[in-house]
Design a protein around this motif. Structure first.
Motif, mmCIF file in Angstrom:
data_model
loop_
_atom_site.group_PDB
_atom_site.id
_atom_site.type_symbol
_atom_site.label_atom_id
_atom_site.label_comp_id
_atom_site.label_asym_id
_atom_site.label_seq_id
_atom_site.Cartn_x
_atom_site.Cartn_y
_atom_site.Cartn_z
ATOM 1 N N MET A 74 10.036 -13.131 -91.293
ATOM 2 C CA MET A 74 8.999 -14.123 -91.047
ATOM 3 C C MET A 74 7.982 -14.163 -92.194
ATOM 4 O O MET A 74 7.599 -15.245 -92.642
ATOM 5 N N LEU A 79 7.227 -18.032 -92.350
ATOM 6 C CA LEU A 79 7.535 -18.771 -91.130
ATOM 7 C C LEU A 79 6.589 -18.376 -90.002
ATOM 8 O O LEU A 79 6.201 -17.221 -89.888
ATOM 9 N N ASP A 80 6.239 -19.343 -89.209
ATOM 10 C CA ASP A 80 5.493 -19.092 -87.988
ATOM 11 C C ASP A 80 6.381 -19.337 -86.773
ATOM 12 O O ASP A 80 6.050 -18.926 -85.665
ATOM 13 N N LEU A 81 7.511 -20.014 -86.982
ATOM 14 C CA LEU A 81 8.381 -20.457 -85.908
ATOM 15 C C LEU A 81 9.829 -20.239 -86.310
ATOM 16 O O LEU A 81 10.201 -20.507 -87.453
ATOM 17 N N ASN A 83 14.015 -20.323 -84.474
ATOM 18 C CA ASN A 83 14.928 -20.501 -83.350
ATOM 19 C C ASN A 83 15.547 -19.152 -83.011
ATOM 20 O O ASN A 83 15.867 -18.370 -83.907
ATOM 21 N N GLN A 112 6.305 -10.324 -76.790
ATOM 22 C CA GLN A 112 5.475 -11.342 -76.137
ATOM 23 C C GLN A 112 4.457 -10.682 -75.208
ATOM 24 O O GLN A 112 3.293 -11.077 -75.174
ATOM 25 N N LEU A 117 3.966 -12.413 -80.176
ATOM 26 C CA LEU A 117 4.685 -13.665 -80.349
ATOM 27 C C LEU A 117 4.711 -14.413 -79.036
ATOM 28 O O LEU A 117 4.290 -13.894 -78.003
ATOM 29 N N MET A 123 12.580 -21.074 -78.881
ATOM 30 C CA MET A 123 11.881 -20.900 -80.148
ATOM 31 C C MET A 123 10.920 -19.726 -80.019
ATOM 32 O O MET A 123 10.400 -19.449 -78.949
ATOM 33 N N VAL A 124 10.712 -19.060 -81.140
ATOM 34 C CA VAL A 124 9.780 -17.937 -81.190
ATOM 35 C C VAL A 124 8.655 -18.298 -82.139
ATOM 36 O O VAL A 124 8.900 -18.658 -83.294
ATOM 37 N N VAL A 125 7.439 -18.234 -81.627
ATOM 38 C CA VAL A 125 6.254 -18.461 -82.444
ATOM 39 C C VAL A 125 5.705 -17.083 -82.794
ATOM 40 O O VAL A 125 5.302 -16.341 -81.915
ATOM 41 N N HIS A 126 5.730 -16.762 -84.085
ATOM 42 C CA HIS A 126 5.283 -15.446 -84.550
ATOM 43 C C HIS A 126 3.784 -15.468 -84.771
ATOM 44 O O HIS A 126 3.241 -16.368 -85.409
#
Length: 129
Positions: A74, A79-81, A83, A112, A117, A123-126
């Motif tokens: 990430m 990346l913030d997002l 799949n 989470q 996250l 989708m994963v938002v970091h």
């Protein structure tokens, strides 16, 4: 208190069913099917994992390795997002001990829970920590 009351109800139902007897061929027999069913019902155990537990166990080393691979990817790609399918490919690329989808989901859910996250629609938002 509620557990004791439930036990008393089960016991009284069991006693009631034992008292229900049928006469066959001149002798008294108990209706054991009802007794067995009651005993089984009273002893049924929910074998599903309790809240917060999972059937998947991941060693501390694998947790740490996953977190490192995930975080490095990430940060390196800014990346913030991502799949979940892409993340699965990232953490399993070049790995001899592949992460199953169940392991990945368990690890993501733990992250989470730690507010590191967010998972939404595959989708994963970091979150930067």
């Amino acid at each position: 208190m509620e557990e004791r009351e439930q036990e008393r109800l089960v016991e009284s139902e069991r006693n009631r069913r034992v008292e229900q007897q049928t006469v066959r061929n001149g002798r008294v027999e108990r209706d054991t099917t009802d007794m067995e069913r009651t005993t089984t019902d009273a002893m049924d155990v929910d074998e599903s994992p309790a809240a917060g537990e999972s059937a998947v166990n991941v060693s501390a080393e694998r947790v740490e390795a996953f977190n490192t691979l995930f975080g490095q990817h990430m940060r390196a790609n800014r990346l913030d997002l991502i799949n979940i399918a892409d993340l699965e490919e990232v953490v399993n690329t070049g790995s001899d001990a592949r992460y199953s989808r169940a392991e990945i989901m368990l690890l993501l859910e733990k992250l989470q829970d730690d507010n590191r996250l967010m998972i939404a629609d595959d989708m994963v938002v970091h979150m930067i920590s």
